[in-house]
Design an enzyme around this catalytic site. Sequence first.
Site, PDB file in Angstrom:
ATOM      1  N   THR A  12       0.821  -1.214   0.000  1.00 26.86           N
ATOM      2  CA  THR A  12       0.000   0.000   0.000  1.00 26.86           C
ATOM      3  C   THR A  12       0.849   1.256   0.000  1.00 26.86           C
ATOM      4  O   THR A  12       0.510   2.250  -0.657  1.00 26.86           O
ATOM      5  CB  THR A  12      -0.933  -0.010   1.224  1.00 26.86           C
ATOM      6  N   SER A  55       1.177  -7.298  -0.958  1.00 28.84           N
ATOM      7  CA  SER A  55       1.779  -8.259  -0.019  1.00 28.84           C
ATOM      8  C   SER A  55       1.040  -9.586   0.021  1.00 28.84           C
ATOM      9  O   SER A  55       1.587 -10.585   0.510  1.00 28.84           O
ATOM     10  CB  SER A  55       1.879  -7.668   1.385  1.00 28.84           C
ATOM     11  N   THR A  86       1.012  -4.422   4.317  1.00 30.69           N
ATOM     12  CA  THR A  86       0.727  -4.773   5.710  1.00 30.69           C
ATOM     13  C   THR A  86       0.132  -6.170   5.879  1.00 30.69           C
ATOM     14  O   THR A  86       0.294  -6.787   6.930  1.00 30.69           O
ATOM     15  CB  THR A  86      -0.231  -3.754   6.338  1.00 30.69           C
ATOM     16  N   ASP A  87      -0.557  -6.688   4.848  1.00 33.06           N
ATOM     17  CA  ASP A  87      -1.333  -7.910   5.061  1.00 33.06           C
ATOM     18  C   ASP A  87      -0.472  -9.110   5.427  1.00 33.06           C
ATOM     19  O   ASP A  87      -0.893  -9.957   6.230  1.00 33.06           O
ATOM     20  CB  ASP A  87      -2.166  -8.226   3.817  1.00 33.06           C
TER      21      ASP A  87
END
Length: 331
Positions: A12, A55, A86-87
């Site tokens: 992101t 990710s 972030t995932d």
Amino acid sequence: MKKILLIATGGTIASRPTAEGGLAPAITSDELLAFVPELADLGRIDAIQLYHLDSTSIGPAQWQGIAAAVRQNYDRYDGFVITHGTDTMAYTAAALSYMIQDSRKPVVLTGSQKSIYNRDTDARNNLWRAVFYACSPQAWGVQIVFDNSVILGTRARKTRTKSFNAFSSIDYPETAIFRDRRLIPFLPRPLGSRPVRFYDKLDPAVFVLRLVPGMRADIIPLLEGRYHALVLESFGVGGLPGGDDGPLFAAVRDWCAAGHLAVFTTQVPHEGSDLAVYEVGRAAKALPGVVEARDMTPEAVIAKLMWALGQSQTREQAQQLFLTPIQRDIL
């Protein structure tokens, strides 16, 4: 001034809107640095673009690529900052904790909930804090720097999908925190002077099975020949419905008899497993090939299993490696 290598992988933080209305990684590593010009005041920062990936598409092959990039540049830089979605950031942080051990130099992962392309975003603050931490004399090992927190790579979990404070340190103190732009360290560098150790072999043949009430046992035999380790996310402190008389126990017994590992963990976010508490767990604990994850995070369990299997020729070797505490993953 410290020399830092920025390794960009997408996520992101590096995304732009697409014609279809979604977000996709498109901003380069050099553009990331240009968005935060005050980074130049912290140290000399070079950048490489390793991947342009969401990710959700980062896994064992990319973990190997990131670890190789750190290894190839380890002697040339004082620290490393990896920008990442972030995932799956907690998975990557855990994996790098096993693939880059005893590093006196910081290997820092960061990202954001909003793109650095936006005006009001957490991206610029997170990137600045990550580089600031990497330049700090208190920095060490694999860490996630996100929002105002510095979290050990083996203890981090994404616990919020949208909020800026997306990551939590599970059952362990944060390594450090930021107050505005002041770093307050809590956990010092570990004592000792063992040289850094790099590993490049992983075995991704790990299957995670989340138990649900009423689950049938016939899925476990279907894994034979495809997977080398089974992670069972059990209820509470752990156990199998039906105890040692149930079909799930028989399936796990047969799985272990075929020479595979079965790792019990818990669906509960905190405090870990303990198969010895209830009779439904004690029989499973006694099976050869059954190990407990105890208070390890799910991300650390999976990454460590892949690493342990990659270094081992036998189940017993993998089991011993899995049960050896590394970077505070087992308390």
